[in-house]
Design a protein around this motif. Sequence first.
Motif, PDB file in Angstrom:
ATOM      1  N   MET A 288     -11.889 -13.396  -3.322  1.00  0.00           N
ATOM      2  CA  MET A 288     -10.711 -13.498  -2.481  1.00  0.00           C
ATOM      3  C   MET A 288     -10.714 -12.387  -1.438  1.00  0.00           C
ATOM      4  N   LEU A 289     -10.227 -12.732  -0.257  1.00  0.00           N
ATOM      5  CA  LEU A 289      -9.854 -11.762   0.771  1.00  0.00           C
ATOM      6  C   LEU A 289      -8.642 -12.340   1.484  1.00  0.00           C
ATOM      7  N   ASN A 290      -7.903 -11.483   2.130  1.00  0.00           N
ATOM      8  CA  ASN A 290      -6.710 -11.931   2.852  1.00  0.00           C
ATOM      9  C   ASN A 290      -7.100 -12.054   4.317  1.00  0.00           C
ATOM     10  N   PRO A 291      -7.496 -13.257   4.761  1.00  0.00           N
ATOM     11  CA  PRO A 291      -8.130 -13.372   6.082  1.00  0.00           C
ATOM     12  C   PRO A 291      -7.163 -13.093   7.223  1.00  0.00           C
ATOM     13  N   GLU A 292      -7.548 -12.118   8.045  1.00  0.00           N
ATOM     14  CA  GLU A 292      -6.877 -11.826   9.315  1.00  0.00           C
ATOM     15  C   GLU A 292      -5.366 -11.647   9.146  1.00  0.00           C
ATOM     16  N   ALA A 293      -4.977 -10.962   8.062  1.00  0.00           N
ATOM     17  CA  ALA A 293      -3.560 -10.660   7.817  1.00  0.00           C
ATOM     18  C   ALA A 293      -3.423  -9.184   7.441  1.00  0.00           C
ATOM     19  N   PRO A 294      -3.854  -8.288   8.341  1.00  0.00           N
ATOM     20  CA  PRO A 294      -3.875  -6.867   7.963  1.00  0.00           C
ATOM     21  C   PRO A 294      -2.500  -6.284   7.693  1.00  0.00           C
ATOM     22  N   PHE A 295      -1.436  -6.870   8.264  1.00  0.00           N
ATOM     23  CA  PHE A 295      -0.115  -6.282   8.109  1.00  0.00           C
ATOM     24  C   PHE A 295       0.698  -6.943   6.999  1.00  0.00           C
ATOM     25  N   SER A 296       0.015  -7.764   6.195  1.00  0.00           N
ATOM     26  CA  SER A 296       0.625  -8.193   4.939  1.00  0.00           C
ATOM     27  C   SER A 296       0.573  -7.062   3.923  1.00  0.00           C
ATOM     28  N   TYR A 297      -0.322  -6.103   4.165  1.00  0.00           N
ATOM     29  CA  TYR A 297      -0.553  -4.986   3.250  1.00  0.00           C
ATOM     30  C   TYR A 297      -0.864  -5.488   1.836  1.00  0.00           C
ATOM     31  N   GLU A 298      -1.561  -6.623   1.805  1.00  0.00           N
ATOM     32  CA  GLU A 298      -2.054  -7.186   0.557  1.00  0.00           C
ATOM     33  C   GLU A 298      -3.550  -7.422   0.710  1.00  0.00           C
ATOM     34  N   VAL A 299      -4.329  -6.813  -0.168  1.00  0.00           N
ATOM     35  CA  VAL A 299      -5.777  -6.889  -0.066  1.00  0.00           C
ATOM     36  C   VAL A 299      -6.355  -7.217  -1.434  1.00  0.00           C
ATOM     37  N   TYR A 300      -7.654  -7.477  -1.449  1.00  0.00           N
ATOM     38  CA  TYR A 300      -8.369  -7.785  -2.682  1.00  0.00           C
ATOM     39  C   TYR A 300      -9.600  -6.891  -2.768  1.00  0.00           C
ATOM     40  N   ASN A 301      -9.726  -6.165  -3.876  1.00  0.00           N
ATOM     41  CA  ASN A 301     -10.922  -5.375  -4.168  1.00  0.00           C
ATOM     42  C   ASN A 301     -11.228  -5.537  -5.646  1.00  0.00           C
ATOM     43  N   ASN A 302     -12.476  -5.270  -6.029  1.00  0.00           N
ATOM     44  CA  ASN A 302     -12.786  -5.338  -7.453  1.00  0.00           C
ATOM     45  C   ASN A 302     -12.830  -3.975  -8.114  1.00  0.00           C
ATOM     46  N   LEU A 303     -12.532  -2.910  -7.365  1.00  0.00           N
ATOM     47  CA  LEU A 303     -12.296  -1.593  -7.958  1.00  0.00           C
ATOM     48  C   LEU A 303     -11.465  -0.781  -6.980  1.00  0.00           C
ATOM     49  N   ASP A 304     -10.737   0.194  -7.505  1.00  0.00           N
ATOM     50  CA  ASP A 304      -9.873   1.033  -6.681  1.00  0.00           C
ATOM     51  C   ASP A 304     -10.696   2.064  -5.918  1.00  0.00           C
ATOM     52  N   SER A 305     -10.268   2.342  -4.682  1.00  0.00           N
ATOM     53  CA  SER A 305     -10.910   3.383  -3.875  1.00  0.00           C
ATOM     54  C   SER A 305     -10.241   4.719  -4.218  1.00  0.00           C
ATOM     55  N   THR A 306     -10.846   5.423  -5.141  1.00  0.00           N
ATOM     56  CA  THR A 306     -10.246   6.654  -5.651  1.00  0.00           C
ATOM     57  C   THR A 306     -10.725   7.860  -4.859  1.00  0.00           C
ATOM     58  N   ASN A 307      -9.844   8.857  -4.760  1.00  0.00           N
ATOM     59  CA  ASN A 307     -10.135  10.114  -4.082  1.00  0.00           C
ATOM     60  C   ASN A 307      -9.709  11.267  -4.980  1.00  0.00           C
ATOM     61  N   ASP A 308     -10.643  12.104  -5.325  1.00  0.00           N
ATOM     62  CA  ASP A 308     -10.352  13.298  -6.127  1.00  0.00           C
ATOM     63  C   ASP A 308     -10.845  14.495  -5.322  1.00  0.00           C
ATOM     64  N   VAL A 309      -9.905  15.266  -4.794  1.00  0.00           N
ATOM     65  CA  VAL A 309     -10.234  16.338  -3.858  1.00  0.00           C
ATOM     66  C   VAL A 309      -9.647  17.656  -4.360  1.00  0.00           C
ATOM     67  N   GLU A 310     -10.452  18.697  -4.296  1.00  0.00           N
ATOM     68  CA  GLU A 310      -9.970  20.049  -4.605  1.00  0.00           C
ATOM     69  C   GLU A 310     -10.372  20.988  -3.474  1.00  0.00           C
ATOM     70  N   ASN A 311      -9.403  21.680  -2.927  1.00  0.00           N
ATOM     71  CA  ASN A 311      -9.642  22.678  -1.889  1.00  0.00           C
ATOM     72  C   ASN A 311      -9.122  24.024  -2.373  1.00  0.00           C
ATOM     73  N   SER A 312      -9.871  25.064  -2.129  1.00  0.00           N
ATOM     74  CA  SER A 312      -9.426  26.399  -2.520  1.00  0.00           C
ATOM     75  C   SER A 312     -10.009  27.417  -1.551  1.00  0.00           C
ATOM     76  N   GLY A 313      -9.365  28.577  -1.503  1.00  0.00           N
ATOM     77  CA  GLY A 313      -9.855  29.606  -0.600  1.00  0.00           C
ATOM     78  C   GLY A 313      -9.216  30.950  -0.847  1.00  0.00           C
TER      79      GLY A 313
END
Length: 845
Positions: A288-313
């Motif tokens: 599945m994909l949501n064809p040409e409906a970017p502002f429905s804010y509904e998408v299909y992926n088979n895994l989550d796009s995760t972000n794990d970020v650590e900044n220090s200084g």
Amino acid sequence: MSKSNSYSRAGFKAVLSLGVGLSALAASQVPAYAQEAGDEDSSRTLQTVTITATKREQTLQDVPVAVSVVDSSVIEQAEIVDLNDLQSIVPSLRIGQYQTSANTNFIIRGFGNGDNNAGIEPSVGVFIDGVYRSRSAAQIADLPNIERVEVLRGPQSTLFGKNASAGVISIVTEKPQYEWDGSVEGTVGNYNLFRVAGDITGPISDKVAFSLGANYNTRDGYAEDLNTGSDINDRNRWGVRGQLLIEPTEDLSFRIIGDFDKIDETCCVVANVVNGPTGAAIMALGGMLNPEAPFSYEVYNNLDSTNDVENSGLSVQADYAFGFADLTSITAYRSSKLKTDQDSDFTSADLLARNSNDTDIDTFTQEIRLTSNGDGAVDWMVGGFYFDESVDIENQILYGDDIRGYIDVLSQGLLTGLEPLVFGVPQGFFFQPGEGMTEAYGQDNTAFSLFGTVDYHMTDRLTATVGLNYTQDNKDAYGRVVSTDTFSAIDLDPLSPFISQVATGALLLQAGVDPTNPAAVGAFAAAYPEVFATIQATAAGSTSQLQLLQFFPQFVNFPNAVESGSTNDDDTTYTLRLAYDATDNVNVYASYATGFKASSWNLSRDSRPTAAGYANLVAAGLNPPNLTTGTRFAGPEESEVFEIGMKGAWDTFAVNLAVFDQKIKGFQSNIFTGTGFALANAGEQSTQGLEVDATWNPTENLTLGFAGTFLDPVYDSFKNSSAGDISGAKPAGISEVSTSASALYTFNFEGLDAFVRGDWQYEGPSTYRDDPAEQAIIGEEREYNLFNASVGFKSESGISFTFWGRNIFDEQYIMAAFPSVAQLGSFSGYPSQPATYGVTVRKTF
């Protein structure tokens, strides 16, 4: 693009001439405003703004540099909580945050690069309390007690070295105080926004003060993954920051700053913008994909796009007053660690199992400078800067469980028939789950700069400035890739006749004709000549169709026998400027400055040898089949700008104008291709422009502001872009017109100090892609109007309430677009953030 938003080169020069005329008119005809030095007239309502990004403390109106300042009151009232929000009030600044939560790309006057390619340092330098941030994931909300944010436009390499060829963003926070002070605040809003922050400052002794701040920010995502059920583009981040101010004597002080912040989010939402012919193949697999409906804010992926970020200084600033001059030393160490997972085909079909990335960046910087503080005819500054950074990247992109079925649909079973007959392998051999690329990239970068400036006050009103900087930059880079995608490594051209023959036979069999029987084939051709011609044409194009299935590029590891993996650059940049106080209220200046950015390495799977490098690899026998040419690295950028400006300030009105002609030779173009980055030097990119920034207090309670940037950007020469020769074209993503207008009204309501604030931003049309063919497929251009508003009340006890909304009319636009991975003819993009609103409660004590 509409005619009203498109300027001819000649027409734009007329606009520039008008800007120069306005500067001269203001300088000659506005009445003088007499004021003793250091004596602020009680009738003056506009606040004097001090800046330090020029490494001297000067007022905004006195410094002869194009600069915008956002102070703490605007940040608080406009609910500016991260660096992305800055562009809503600085129209010459454009900020993008696309693939991950960790990387922010800054563009000033149409110049800038970086994106998510860790080998490329931004052309816009970011400094927080004087410490250079080579890669910026910092959010303003992470920084307690911000005094102001200064945006310097144009090359600033004389003072800032190799990575300020387009401009500088300097964020300044308050020093610890010797009186107890602090604040706490909480925010709730839509999408279950919940944000809390607090800070405190006070004395430890009569010579030591401290400050401590912390923040926590969480919010549901504004997009939904209908396959995984997860929210996308959520907020989940926190941070702490502490400072010590130690002043053992009146002449000596130390400022020690330590910080840590963590981000754990699902980001960033990618929607289908153009559904090409492969969309049917996705659906055929049950994906599945949501064809040409970017502002429905509904998408299909088979895994989550995760972000794990650590900044220090940790940084230490030492200041010592010698009497004739002040010595400043800033020593800093920073670490940034990023781990991401992404479903880079952005569909629920398991074409790509994952695209994982693990990036570690460690940076050490040391700056030392000596600044005169006398009252003579000459002011001067000398200094040096040292930079040492290591970047290490581990990446993996692998095929998923649905890849073979997808290939069979796209090839209509052709590959399955060819595997035993042409390639000598069992049917189903190619495109197995788990095949792909395992990669390691990195670089070590050391650089140093020596700089100095001299201001010669030729008269009480005329000052000449000369600045000089010498920078040397050395980089050692590497790329090590193991590919198990066997099909992409096959050179299909020598096999083309056999492939065509087998394809013809397969198509004849589908038509019910025995391809081994010449008589049957002849009879079929005679009876159905058009069908037979189609079969022949289809078979002849089989090789080309199969080559489109070779998704992953071939890679030659480097350094190798013919590629050293090293670049060594050095450059001398300079600034020449004349500044004249035409009246006590009007200053004018003219300047010429040059800038420099060192070579950048393409640390991605699209890092390929140049044509000359490829020839050397062939001679050494190191070239694998299907290796194509490109760039391993882009050579240095050299920028220059000629600028004329005027700054005027009166009781209730202030205006700054700048007219400029800016060029970058060898501009490092970094284009995201969907799986990697195409890095190349443009011959020359230039921008002529006019900037205006005005503030007016028509009444004691009302403040109006307007800022605008009007550009004429063009690739003067870019023959070797990823899209071919695009010389004479306008760069993608750069608008010719960007404006911002604001209104602030303060009043008293039932004994409360109250305000109402609104602002509007407009960005004119701009293309998404440099490649005209790709842009033609997308069709539309980016253009938007954004409205933000807030209303606040504050009591004498220090309790305040602010009700705010951003993008309150829910303007929708695609921020950036790129070719969809393994989906020829399809394009994906990043939809804009919808309307957000909330209430913030603060208590100061």
